[in-house]
Design an enzyme around this catalytic site. Structure first.
Site, mmCIF file in Angstrom:
data_model
loop_
_atom_site.group_PDB
_atom_site.id
_atom_site.type_symbol
_atom_site.label_atom_id
_atom_site.label_comp_id
_atom_site.label_asym_id
_atom_site.label_seq_id
_atom_site.Cartn_x
_atom_site.Cartn_y
_atom_site.Cartn_z
ATOM 1 N N GLY A 71 0.804 -1.216 0.000
ATOM 2 C CA GLY A 71 0.000 0.000 0.000
ATOM 3 C C GLY A 71 0.837 1.264 0.000
ATOM 4 O O GLY A 71 0.478 2.262 -0.633
ATOM 5 N N THR A 72 1.960 1.238 0.716
ATOM 6 C CA THR A 72 2.814 2.424 0.796
ATOM 7 C C THR A 72 3.338 2.802 -0.588
ATOM 8 O O THR A 72 3.256 3.963 -1.003
ATOM 9 C CB THR A 72 3.995 2.168 1.762
ATOM 10 O OG1 THR A 72 3.445 1.910 3.057
ATOM 11 C CG2 THR A 72 4.947 3.330 1.819
ATOM 12 N N ASN A 158 -7.927 3.788 8.729
ATOM 13 C CA ASN A 158 -7.260 2.662 9.383
ATOM 14 C C ASN A 158 -7.396 2.675 10.897
ATOM 15 O O ASN A 158 -7.331 1.638 11.541
ATOM 16 C CB ASN A 158 -5.772 2.641 9.004
ATOM 17 C CG ASN A 158 -5.118 3.993 9.073
ATOM 18 O OD1 ASN A 158 -5.602 4.959 8.489
ATOM 19 N ND2 ASN A 158 -4.019 4.093 9.787
ATOM 20 N N GLN A 189 -7.612 -0.204 3.729
ATOM 21 C CA GLN A 189 -8.375 -0.727 4.878
ATOM 22 C C GLN A 189 -9.821 -1.026 4.527
ATOM 23 O O GLN A 189 -10.531 -1.650 5.315
ATOM 24 C CB GLN A 189 -8.327 0.256 6.051
ATOM 25 C CG GLN A 189 -6.961 0.431 6.670
ATOM 26 C CD GLN A 189 -6.454 -0.802 7.419
ATOM 27 O OE1 GLN A 189 -7.184 -1.762 7.646
ATOM 28 N NE2 GLN A 189 -5.182 -0.777 7.796
ATOM 29 N N SER A 209 -3.595 -3.368 -0.507
ATOM 30 C CA SER A 209 -2.466 -4.041 0.121
ATOM 31 C C SER A 209 -2.904 -5.446 0.533
ATOM 32 O O SER A 209 -3.948 -5.615 1.165
ATOM 33 C CB SER A 209 -2.020 -3.247 1.358
ATOM 34 O OG SER A 209 -1.040 -3.968 2.061
ATOM 35 N N ALA A 210 -2.084 -6.454 0.175
ATOM 36 C CA ALA A 210 -2.497 -7.847 0.416
ATOM 37 C C ALA A 210 -2.524 -8.214 1.897
ATOM 38 O O ALA A 210 -3.383 -8.979 2.331
ATOM 39 C CB ALA A 210 -1.552 -8.788 -0.329
ATOM 40 N N HIS A 211 -1.592 -7.663 2.688
ATOM 41 C CA HIS A 211 -1.480 -8.185 4.054
ATOM 42 C C HIS A 211 -2.605 -7.725 4.978
ATOM 43 O O HIS A 211 -2.771 -8.252 6.075
ATOM 44 C CB HIS A 211 -0.098 -7.900 4.650
ATOM 45 C CG HIS A 211 0.179 -6.497 5.070
ATOM 46 N ND1 HIS A 211 0.246 -6.117 6.382
ATOM 47 C CD2 HIS A 211 0.439 -5.378 4.345
ATOM 48 C CE1 HIS A 211 0.551 -4.831 6.451
ATOM 49 N NE2 HIS A 211 0.667 -4.354 5.232
ATOM 50 N N THR A 246 11.139 -6.960 -11.194
ATOM 51 C CA THR A 246 10.537 -8.287 -11.371
ATOM 52 C C THR A 246 9.359 -8.449 -10.419
ATOM 53 O O THR A 246 9.478 -8.152 -9.225
ATOM 54 C CB THR A 246 11.599 -9.368 -11.081
ATOM 55 O OG1 THR A 246 12.681 -9.166 -11.989
ATOM 56 C CG2 THR A 246 11.036 -10.769 -11.246
ATOM 57 N N CYS A 333 1.857 2.072 12.628
ATOM 58 C CA CYS A 333 3.026 2.858 12.243
ATOM 59 C C CYS A 333 3.333 3.945 13.263
ATOM 60 O O CYS A 333 4.434 4.439 13.302
ATOM 61 C CB CYS A 333 2.794 3.504 10.882
ATOM 62 S SG CYS A 333 1.897 2.467 9.766
HETATM 63 N N1 PLP Z 1 -2.876 2.926 3.698
HETATM 64 C C1 PLP Z 1 -3.527 2.581 4.808
HETATM 65 C C2 PLP Z 1 -4.873 3.181 5.083
HETATM 66 C C3 PLP Z 1 -2.957 1.690 5.716
HETATM 67 O O1 PLP Z 1 -3.615 1.371 6.825
HETATM 68 C C4 PLP Z 1 -1.676 1.164 5.436
HETATM 69 C C5 PLP Z 1 -1.002 0.266 6.395
HETATM 70 O O2 PLP Z 1 -1.124 0.379 7.588
HETATM 71 C C6 PLP Z 1 -1.042 1.537 4.242
HETATM 72 C C7 PLP Z 1 -1.668 2.423 3.406
HETATM 73 C C8 PLP Z 1 0.303 1.000 3.884
HETATM 74 O O3 PLP Z 1 0.206 -0.322 3.380
HETATM 75 P P1 PLP Z 1 1.454 -1.306 3.416
HETATM 76 O O4 PLP Z 1 1.616 -1.759 4.821
HETATM 77 O O5 PLP Z 1 1.055 -2.424 2.486
HETATM 78 O O6 PLP Z 1 2.619 -0.566 2.901
#
Ligand code: PLP
Length: 405
Positions: A71-72, A158, A189, A209-211, A246, A333
Site C-alpha cells: 500500500g505504501t 485505518n 483498509q 495491500s495484500a497483508h 521483477t 506505524c
Molecule cells: N494505507 C492505509 C490506510 C494503511 O492502513 C496502510 C497500512 O497500515 C497503508 C496504506 C500501507 O500499506 P502497506 O503496509 O502495504 O505498505
C-alpha cells in the site's frame, strides 16, 4: 503470530490465510515472469490470472491493475506518479488536497511533493467530529482556488474504520473540477471490509495491500484508470511500464488466493457481530464511560477505536499483551511514539482522551472468545487500577479518628 493467544490487530496485518499460504508456497520457485521460456510463461500466466481476480475485487478491468510492493508504494506511485505524469503531459497539477486523516504514506508523499515541486500547494481537507470528510468545506476549498488538482481521500480510515463518502466526493469533483481533478482513493483498509467500486466511484487511482486481507506482506496494487497520466517511480518495462522490477509472483498469487478465500464466506456479517458484541461489552464494563470514536458514522465491519477516560493507551497495551491479547494504540506505524493520533486530533478529540486511544481490529481468525478475552483483560486492568487508586487515596487521606490514648 503463533505466540499470540488472541490476535485483534488485523488492521496492522491480518494473519496469512490458508489459501494464500498454499498459493505462495506453490509459487515460491517461480521463474521471472518477463522470461520468454516455458517457466517464465507459467509465472506470467499466474500473475495474469491474479490480475484478473484482483480487478474483479476492485470493481474494474484487469488492465487497470498494477502490482506493487504494498500500500505504501501504491500511494507513493499514485501521488508522485500523477503529479510528475501530469507535468510531463503539460497538464501541471498545482494543488494537492488530502483529507486530514490520510495514512502517513499519503501525508508524507504529499508533503515531499510540496517541497520538491515549485508552485505546488498541499491543503488538508477537514473532517467532522464523527471522522467523516467535511464535504461542504472541501467544496469551498476546491472552488476557492484555480488550477489542476489531485485529491486523495481514503475509502475507510485505518484507525477508526470510518467510511468516507467517495461517491459524493467524486460528484463534487465532477461538478466543480471536471477533467482537471484526479481522485486517488486509498482503499487499503476498505478492501475485504466493504465493496470496492473503482469504476463506479469514478476514481483515477486506488491503492490496495495484500497483508490487510490475509494475503501476505510486501505486495499490493495500484489500480489506474485507463489514460491517467501516470509515470513510474523508477524506469522499467514491467507492469505495462508503470512499475519497474521483477514481479513478486508468490506474493501476487497469495494476494489473489486471499481474495478468493474471503469471498462468499459471510465474513463481513460475522465480523460486524463480533465487533458490535465487543463494544456492547465495553459499555457494560465501563458503565457507559467508554468513548467509541466514529461510532455514529458508517464504519467498516471490523474496527473499534475507543478510549476509557483515565486509562492510558500504553498501560492498556502492555497489560493486554501480558495476558496474550494483541491490540494496537492508533495506527501500527505510530505505535511506540507518544504523539497522539493525527486522526483523533483532526476529529477534535481532546489530547488527554486521544492519548488513551486503543484500536481493536477483528478479522477472519477471530471468534467471540477473542473479544471476550480482550474484555476480560481490560476488566482485570480496570480492577487493578481501582484497587491501586483506593490504596493511594487511603495512604494520602489522613485518618480523622482521634489517636488512641
Ligand atoms: N494505507 C492505509 C490506510 C494503511 O492502513 C496502510 C497500512 O497500515 C497503508 C496504506 C500501507 O500499506 P502497506 O503496509 O502495504 O505498505
Amino acid at each position: 503470530m503463533n505466540d499470540r493467544k488472541v490476535y485483534l490487530d488485523h488492521n496492522a496485518t491480518a494473519p496469512l490465510r490458508a489459501g494464500a499460504r498454499g498459493a505462495m508456497l506453490a509459487a515460491l520457485d517461480s521463474a521471472n515472469a518477463s522470461s520468454v521460456h516455458g517457466p517464465g510463461r507459467k509465472a506470467r500466466r499466474l500473475i495474469e490470472e491474479a490480475r484478473e481476480r484482483i480487478s474483479r475485487f476492485a470493481g474494474t478491468a484487469p488492465d487497470a491493475v498494477i502490482f506493487t510492493s504494498g500500500g505504501t508504494e501504491a500511494n507513493a506511485l499514485a501521488l508522485r506518479g500523477t503529479v510528475f505524469g501530469a507535468l510531463a503531459a503539460e497538464a501541471r497539477i498545482t494543488r494537492v488536497f488530502i483529507s486530514a486523516i490520510e495514512h502517513e504514506s499519503v501525508r508524507a508523499n504529499a508533503m515531499a511533493l510540496a517541497e520538491q515541486v515549485p508552485g505546488l500547494k498541499v491543503s488538508e481537507i477537514p473532517v467532522t467530529a464523527d471522522g467523516v470528510v467535511d464535504l461542504a468545506a472541501f467544496r469551498l476549498q476546491l472552488m476557492q482556488g484555480k488550477g489542476r488538482a489531485l485529491v486523495a481521500i481514503m475509502a475507510a480510515n485505518n484507525e477508526t474504520g470510518v467510511v468516507q463518502p467517495i461517491a459524493q466526493v467524486a460528484k463534487i469533483l465532477c461538478a466543480e473540477g471536471g477533467e482537471a481533478v484526479h481522485l486517488h482513493v486509498d482503499a487499503v483498509q476498505a478492501a475485504g471490509r466493504m465493496t470496492l467500486a473503482f469504476d463506479d466511484w469514478g476514481a483515477d487511482t486506488m491503492s490496495l495491500s495484500a497483508h490487510k486481507i490475509g494475503g501476505g506482506q510486501g505486495v499490493g496494487a495500484l489500480i489506474v484508470r485507463d489514460g491517467a497520466p501516470l509515470v513510474p517511480l523508477m524506469a522499467g518495462a514491467q507492469e505495462n511500464g508503470k512499475r519497474a522490477g521483477t514481479q513478486n509472483a508468490p506474493g501476487i498469487a497469495a494476494f489473489a488466493a486471499a481474495v478468493d478465500e474471503m469471498d462468499g464466506a459471510g465474513e463481513v456479517e460475522r465480523i460486524v457481530r463480533l465487533r458490535d458484541g465487543f463494544e456492547d461489552g465495553l459499555r457494560e464494563l465501563t458503565g457507559g464511560e467508554v468513548v467509541i470514536f466514529g461510532q455514529d458514522s458508517e464504519r467498516v465491519a471490523n474496527t473499534s477505536n475507543f478510549a476509557i477516560p483515565g486509562l492510558s493507551a500504553e498501560a492498556a497495551l502492555i497489560a493486554l499483551d501480558l495476558e496474550g491479547v494483541a491490540i494496537s494504540s492508533g495506527a501500527a506505524c505510530t505505535s511506540g511514539t507518544v504523539k497522539p493520533s493525527h486522526v483523533l486530533a483532526a476529529m477534535g478529540v481532546a489530547e488527554d482522551l486521544a492519548r488513551g486511544g486503543l484500536r481493536v481490529s477483528f478479522g477472519w481468525t477471530n471468534s467471540q472468545e477473542d473479544g471476550d478475552a480482550a474484555l476480560g483483560a481490560l476488566r482485570h486492568l480496570l480492577e487493578r487500577k481501582r484497587r491501586l487508586n483506593a490504596r493511594v487515596q487511603g495512604a494520602q487521606v489522613p485518618t480523622l479518628e482521634p489517636a488512641a490514648a
